[in-house]
Scaffold this motif. Structure first.
Motif, short mmCIF file in Angstrom:
data_model
loop_
_atom_site.label_atom_id
_atom_site.label_comp_id
_atom_site.label_asym_id
_atom_site.label_seq_id
_atom_site.Cartn_x
_atom_site.Cartn_y
_atom_site.Cartn_z
N LEU A 8 -10.87 4.41 11.32
CA LEU A 8 -11.45 5.62 10.73
C LEU A 8 -10.48 6.28 9.76
N LEU A 9 -9.22 6.36 10.20
CA LEU A 9 -8.19 6.97 9.33
C LEU A 9 -8.12 6.27 7.98
N ALA A 10 -8.03 4.94 8.02
CA ALA A 10 -7.88 4.18 6.78
C ALA A 10 -9.10 4.39 5.89
N HIS A 11 -10.30 4.31 6.50
CA HIS A 11 -11.50 4.38 5.67
C HIS A 11 -11.75 5.79 5.13
N VAL A 12 -11.61 6.80 6.00
CA VAL A 12 -11.78 8.18 5.53
C VAL A 12 -10.72 8.50 4.48
N GLY A 13 -9.51 7.99 4.70
CA GLY A 13 -8.42 8.22 3.75
C GLY A 13 -8.78 7.73 2.35
N ILE A 14 -9.37 6.54 2.28
CA ILE A 14 -9.74 5.99 0.96
C ILE A 14 -10.76 6.91 0.29
N ILE A 15 -11.75 7.35 1.08
CA ILE A 15 -12.79 8.22 0.49
C ILE A 15 -12.17 9.53 -0.01
N ILE A 16 -11.31 10.12 0.81
CA ILE A 16 -10.70 11.40 0.41
C ILE A 16 -9.84 11.22 -0.84
N THR A 17 -9.07 10.12 -0.91
CA THR A 17 -8.24 9.88 -2.09
C THR A 17 -9.10 9.78 -3.34
N LEU A 18 -10.20 9.01 -3.23
CA LEU A 18 -11.07 8.86 -4.40
C LEU A 18 -11.70 10.19 -4.78
N GLY A 41 0.84 -1.20 0.00
CA GLY A 41 0.00 0.00 0.00
C GLY A 41 0.87 1.25 0.00
N GLY A 42 1.86 1.25 0.89
CA GLY A 42 2.77 2.40 0.95
C GLY A 42 3.52 2.57 -0.35
N GLY A 43 3.96 1.44 -0.91
CA GLY A 43 4.74 1.49 -2.15
C GLY A 43 3.91 2.03 -3.31
N ILE A 44 2.64 1.61 -3.37
CA ILE A 44 1.76 2.10 -4.45
C ILE A 44 1.63 3.62 -4.32
N ILE A 45 1.43 4.06 -3.09
CA ILE A 45 1.28 5.50 -2.87
C ILE A 45 2.58 6.24 -3.23
N LEU A 46 3.71 5.67 -2.79
CA LEU A 46 4.99 6.30 -3.14
C LEU A 46 5.18 6.32 -4.66
N GLY A 47 4.72 5.25 -5.32
CA GLY A 47 4.78 5.22 -6.78
C GLY A 47 3.95 6.36 -7.36
N GLY A 48 2.79 6.60 -6.73
CA GLY A 48 1.96 7.73 -7.15
C GLY A 48 2.68 9.05 -6.96
N VAL A 49 3.35 9.16 -5.82
CA VAL A 49 4.10 10.40 -5.55
C VAL A 49 5.17 10.58 -6.62
N TRP A 50 5.86 9.48 -6.96
CA TRP A 50 6.90 9.58 -7.98
C TRP A 50 6.31 9.98 -9.33
N LEU A 69 -1.18 5.57 7.29
CA LEU A 69 -1.09 5.67 8.75
C LEU A 69 -2.09 4.72 9.40
N GLY A 70 -3.33 4.76 8.88
CA GLY A 70 -4.38 3.91 9.42
C GLY A 70 -4.02 2.44 9.34
N ALA A 71 -3.48 2.03 8.16
CA ALA A 71 -3.15 0.61 7.98
C ALA A 71 -2.07 0.19 8.96
N ILE A 72 -1.07 1.05 9.15
CA ILE A 72 0.01 0.69 10.08
C ILE A 72 -0.56 0.55 11.48
N LEU A 73 -1.34 1.53 11.91
CA LEU A 73 -1.90 1.48 13.27
C LEU A 73 -2.84 0.28 13.43
N LEU A 84 -3.33 13.84 1.04
CA LEU A 84 -3.86 13.73 2.39
C LEU A 84 -4.49 12.36 2.61
N GLY A 85 -5.34 11.95 1.65
CA GLY A 85 -6.02 10.67 1.76
C GLY A 85 -5.02 9.52 1.85
N SER A 86 -3.99 9.57 0.96
CA SER A 86 -3.00 8.49 0.94
C SER A 86 -2.28 8.39 2.28
#
Lengths: 550, 461
Positions: free
Chosen positions: B82-92, A431-440, B437-441, B430-432
């Motif tokens: 919440l972080l993970a789910h809101v993050g996905i919505i914001i990214t989309l 997940g992090g890598g995909i996002i970093l790929g997006g950043v790149w 962060l959410g996934a790690i936590l 922001l969403g990403s």
């Protein structure tokens, strides 16, 4: 600390073995700088790559490439009739009406074959029309490269041995100015003398002194042409060392020792074997790191920009992850499985040189000097490493299911936790890598997400593993399901890692594209699906009998 | 309100979430196969930006929101989830903003050129009219998408005076072919189609002399075939020379060996067949047109190649014409001339950019590009260097060095900049960040599973 010491001891024994191998005439020429493919490289690399292109291997009849390739220039009349040019594509052999019994042909029979010229012309027409070459025409292209390289070396045009003070392109052997040309001739004469002496098998070692002196004189004169262009001596020496030392081969040998010891330890529970296993793994890992370090030093970037480099890097990540997990959880499965993964991957890099090209080559402009590029590739490939670990763990776990689910309940529980943990780590990294790929992508191209096949397949793999974790949460997937899905979903990773470049062959990540090996990779995936189906069937019928008897 | 409750239960169920995730993955996989078989545009339009894809992405957002509502009132321990789910919505949401309000195009400039026209991916059909043949005025302009709305189903029509211009067919992949046909103009040169054949070889080619062109050559490796209107002297290869004499509109042939010795010669006629004497090769003259011209035609293809373009077929006054992408078609009536152009839409930037210089760095001793960079002058007088990974940000737009074009000798002709404005960027980042962060936590939160058990005992089975 005990096993670290064991490891160091084992390591030094092997290293001394490696360096004890004899030297020959070509050895003295190895670190002469030559220019090819956009960079200065040692003659050793040039010779290996040339021989590999023509013959498919880095040695010919037991002789080193450095010896062989120079004789193409010195005694071409011998080589013109030698059957050593490999034509692998059977369709092409047929089209050229070549002798079906062989795959090696002499340069003469290929040059005299009237169809060769016509096919090459046809291939060029396709290239001009920007058509994608099919495997048949790729083979024609390879043949053209083989013949033109041989021709170029034979006539002293392809071997660029001295910098040109006036231009970027170096001087070929055939165009050396008089004093340099003379020195080169002296050097080759001395070389022939030594080679002849060796060939005559005189037990007394041939006198290498004159050759050494001639090589040094030539090198100094060539350097004087344009010292700043003559390459970095240390890098040249390092590259020769990387070529001759084979760190990855030694690394997988140690990993193999590690897996065998750890396997032994898990069967008979002897602590000493376990320690030997750790020691061997550490030495293997050290050599592995050393090899990658050499490549990074030579290329001036982390070694993750083509298929070969990632196949070397991923098991490195698997080893690190597994060692940490084994250390922290006190489990006894991670290191064993990851050593097996590492042995598998590193042997692969040795066995499939035509698919996994280990040539050190310069980068496309978009890949140069970029922090985000490096980071996203490192992170994504690390996630592959975690998924590879989960996959291999599940593969092993299926054995327990096949043997006796009840008897190995504790083992299954343990590996299951391990699989779960590895998948979690993989998901975060991917997940992090995909996002970093997006950043790149955003940083380099101005778009965060563009549905490029490489990024899309990374996302698909991520979706796959996400589905597993959610499925586990609702109880659709339990222990056996976890093993099965971990094996199956690794196919998604294989698709993202290998398939996009070698099967789909589309998109912006085209600088990593290659060809070949599709049948083997498909077989690998198919075998694992069969394995899963087999275990599932056996388990089902066993459960049914148990129910009936209950 | 039992059914509402049921829908709510379905929407918050993790089982449906798994299904949605799998469907999204499956659709994306199909998209990549489309891209590999066809091209990126095809995959984007038919899969990634299809209503189906949007429906499932939307459904996923609804689910994410519902599940969050379901967990109300939120406690501190809910924050990773919440972080993970809101993050996905914001990214989309950010991606949607980019898609509808962003700009993504290219700006090509030659050295010294000043420009502000950005080419984007949309296609546009424009028509210009002129009564005097000199001054053309735009009379119609329409953004079209013939891939999603094929004109073969619903022809697109334009009224031009009393006549009707109708686009009735579209080929997403059309192979542009140049045909050589007889012409009536006395300034046109000859065209010859020959064939060389033996048991192993069968080649046929056109040789053609355009206006002012003295020689055309087909290099077949061991042999070459030349059409020329002046003496041909080059040696070293087996050569067939067709010599064309313009005043008489006649041609003769010569078959020569490597040393230039003439083996055979004679007058050239259509349909003739001669043994060349090399490897049993038979030379046939398939066509001989003393006055010939090139003509563009298009041929529909199932799959793309770098040589294919998209092309339209239009009907005007009972005649059918092909119109390829980024080209123009001229049509005439008794009193008016029309120019129809089909190609990428252009968008004007609010400012000009001037390319002062362009440089290509190459890997030593090769033509492989190592780096390339453009010196550009902005409208406020600043000179900036744009290189790979070093974009220029100017008035809300970002300019990236994308690629370049060079001539055969390697001299750069054009610098291609990618131009981009992305109002959704902040939200996507922001969403990403929140998802990560959410996934790690989430995975470090040991209480999660216990909490999930409490919350949904039925589902944990």
């Amino acid at each position: 600390m005990r096993f670290i010491k064991t490891g160091i001891l084992l390591g030094s024994i092997f290293l001394s073995l490696a360096s004890a191998w004899g030297s020959s005439a070509g050895d003295l020429l190895r670190d002469l700088p030559v220019q090819q493919g956009g960079r200065v490289k040692p003659y050793d690399s040039f010779a290996r790559e040339s021989l590999k292109l023509l013959y498919g291997r880095e040695k010919f009849g037991g002789r080193e490439a450095a010896d062989v390739v120079l004789t193409w220039l010195l005694i071409p009349e011998h080589w013109d009739d030698a059957q050593f040019v490999q034509v692998r594509h059977s369709g092409l052999r047929e089209a050229l009406k070549l002798d079906k019994e062989r795959i090696y042909y002499s340069p003469k029979e290929l040059f005299l074959n009237e169809r060769v010229g016509l096919l090459i012309q046809e291939m060029r027409t396709k290239l001009q029309a920007q058509e994608k070459l099919n495997p048949y025409f790729q083979a024609v292209q390879t043949l053209e490269n083989q013949l033109s390289l041989y021709h170029g070396i034979k006539f002293g045009q392809a071997l660029l041995v001295a910098p040109d003070p006036a231009g970027d392109t170096w001087l070929a052997v055939a165009r050396l100015p008089a004093p340099l040309g003379e020195k080169f001739a002296t050097m080759t004469k001395a070389f022939i003398k030594v080679v002849t002496a060796e060939a005559e098998g005189s037990s007394a070692k041939a006198d290498l002194g004159p050759l050494q002196a001639a090589v040094n004189e030539f090198r100094e004169l060539a350097r004087q042409q344009a010292p700043e262009k003559y390459g970095n001596d240390r890098k040249i020496k390092t590259e020769v060392h990387l070529n001759t030392f084979h760190p990855f081969m030694w690394s997988w040998i140690f990993y193999l020792v590690a897996s065998l010891s750890l396997l032994g330890a898990s069967v008979n529970r002897r602590r000493s074997l376990y320690i030997v296993g750790w020691g061997a793994a550490i030495v293997g890992f050290g050599l592995h790191t050393y090899g990658m370090g050499l490549r990074s030093y030579l290329l001036g970037r982390p070694p993750v920009s083509n298929m070969y480099e990632t196949v070397v890097w991923v098991p490195w990540g698997t080893m690190i992850l597994a060692a940490i997990m084994e250390w922290k959880s006190r489990g006894r499965i991670y290191l064993l499985v990851s050593s097996l993964v590492a042995v598998f991957c590193l042997i692969l890099t040795d066995m499939a040189p035509s698919v996994l090209d280990k040539t050190l080559s310069p980068l496309e402009p978009v890949l140069r000097d970029n922090f985000w590029l490096t980071t996203h590739v490192l992170v994504i490939t690390l996630s592959y490493a975690a998924f590879f670990l989960a996959f291999a763990l599940a593969d092993v776990q299926l054995f327990y299911f096949l043997r006796d689910e009840k008897r190995f309940a504790a083992k299954i529980e343990e590996t299951n936790k391990a699989i779960y943990r590895a998948i979690q780590i993989g998901i975060i990294l991917l997940g992090g890598g995909i996002i970093l790929g997006g950043v790149w992508a955003d940083y380099s191209w101005g778009r965060f997400w563009g549905w490029d096949p490489k990024e899309t397949w990374a996302l698909i793999a991520w979706f796959g593993y996400l589905a597993i974790l959610h499925g586990r949460l609702v109880g659709w997937i339990r222990q056996f399901g976890m093993a099965v899905s971990s094996v199956l979903s690794f196919s998604l990773v294989i698709m993202a890692w290998y398939g996009v470049n070698f099967v789909l062959g589309a998109g912006l990540h085209s600088y990593g594209f290659g060809a070949g090996g599709v049948e083997y990779v498909s077989a690998f995936v198919a075998l694992h699906i069969l394995w899963v189906v087999y275990v599932a069937t056996v388990r089902q019928s066993r459960l049914r009998t148990n129910q009936q008897s209950a | 309100m039992k059914w509402l409750d049921r829908i709510y239960r379905i929407l918050i169920s993790v089982k449906l979430a798994v299904v949605v995730i799998l469907v999204l993955g499956g659709l994306s996989a199909i998209g990549t196969i489309y891209e590999s078989r066809y091209d990126a545009e095809y995959a984007q339009k038919l899969i990634y930006h299809s209503p189906l894809m949007y429906f499932f992405l939307g459904l996923m957002c609804v689910q994410l929101i519902m599940v969050m509502i379901d967990r109300w009132p939120w406690k501190w321990r809910h924050s990773p989830f919440l972080l993970a789910h809101v993050g996905i919505i914001i990214t989309l949401a950010g991606s949607l903003v980019t898609r509808y309000w962003g700009l993504d195009g290219t700006l090509s400039l030659s050295i010294g050129e000043k420009g502000h026209q950005v080419t984007v991916n949309d296609r546009q059909l424009s028509i210009y009219a002129s009564f005097d043949g000199q001054k053309f005025t735009p009379i119609a302009e329409r953004t079209v998408d013939f891939l999603l709305n094929p004109p073969s189903d619903q022809p697109v029509e334009f009224r031009l005076g009393d006549d009707l211009l109708s686009v009735f067919d579209y080929a997403h992949y059309a192979y542009q072919k140049q045909e050589i046909v007889a012409s009536t103009s006395e300034f046109d040169g000859p065209g010859i189609r020959f064939q060389l054949q033996n048991d192993n070889v069968n080649i046929s080619r056109w040789l053609f002399l355009g206006r002012g062109q003295g020689q055309d050559l087909a290099d077949l490796g061991p042999a070459q075939v030349v059409l020329t209107d002046s003496p041909y002297k080059k040696l070293g290869q087996n050569t067939i020379v067709f010599h064309f004499a313009s005043p008489q509109r006649q041609a003769d042939y010569e078959i020569r060996n490597k040393e230039g010795k003439v083996l055979k010669s004679g007058e050239l006629t259509e349909g003739m067949s001669i043994d060349t004497g090399w490897m049993g090769l038979q030379l046939r003259i398939l066509r001989f047109i003393p006055q010939a011209k090139r003509q563009l035609t298009y041929e529909k293809r199932e799959q793309p190649s770098p040589a294919t373009v998209s092309a339209l077929r239009v009907k005007f006054r009972g005649e059918e014409h092909w119109l390829g992408s980024n080209s123009v078609l001229r049509l005439f009536t008794e009193n008016t001339a029309y120019v129809v152009s089909y190609g990428n839409r252009r968008v004007s930037l609010p400012f000009d950019l001037t390319l002062k210089d362009f440089r290509v760095g190459r890997y030593q001793g090769t033509m492989r590009a190592m780096s390339y960079e453009s010196d550009v002058l902005t409208n406020d007088g600043n000179q900036v260097t744009i290189s790979m990974n070093n974009p220029l940000k100017h008035q809300g737009f970002t300019f990236y060095q994308a690629s370049f074009q060079e001539d055969e000798s390697g001299k750069p002709l054009l610098s291609v900049l990618s131009v981009n404005r992305d109002p959704g960027r902040f939200w996507k980042y922001l969403g990403s960040l929140m998802v990560t962060l959410g996934a790690i936590l989430l995975f470090y939160d040991k209480s999660l599973k216990r909490w999930a058990k409490e919350k949904a005992p039925g589902e944990m089975a």
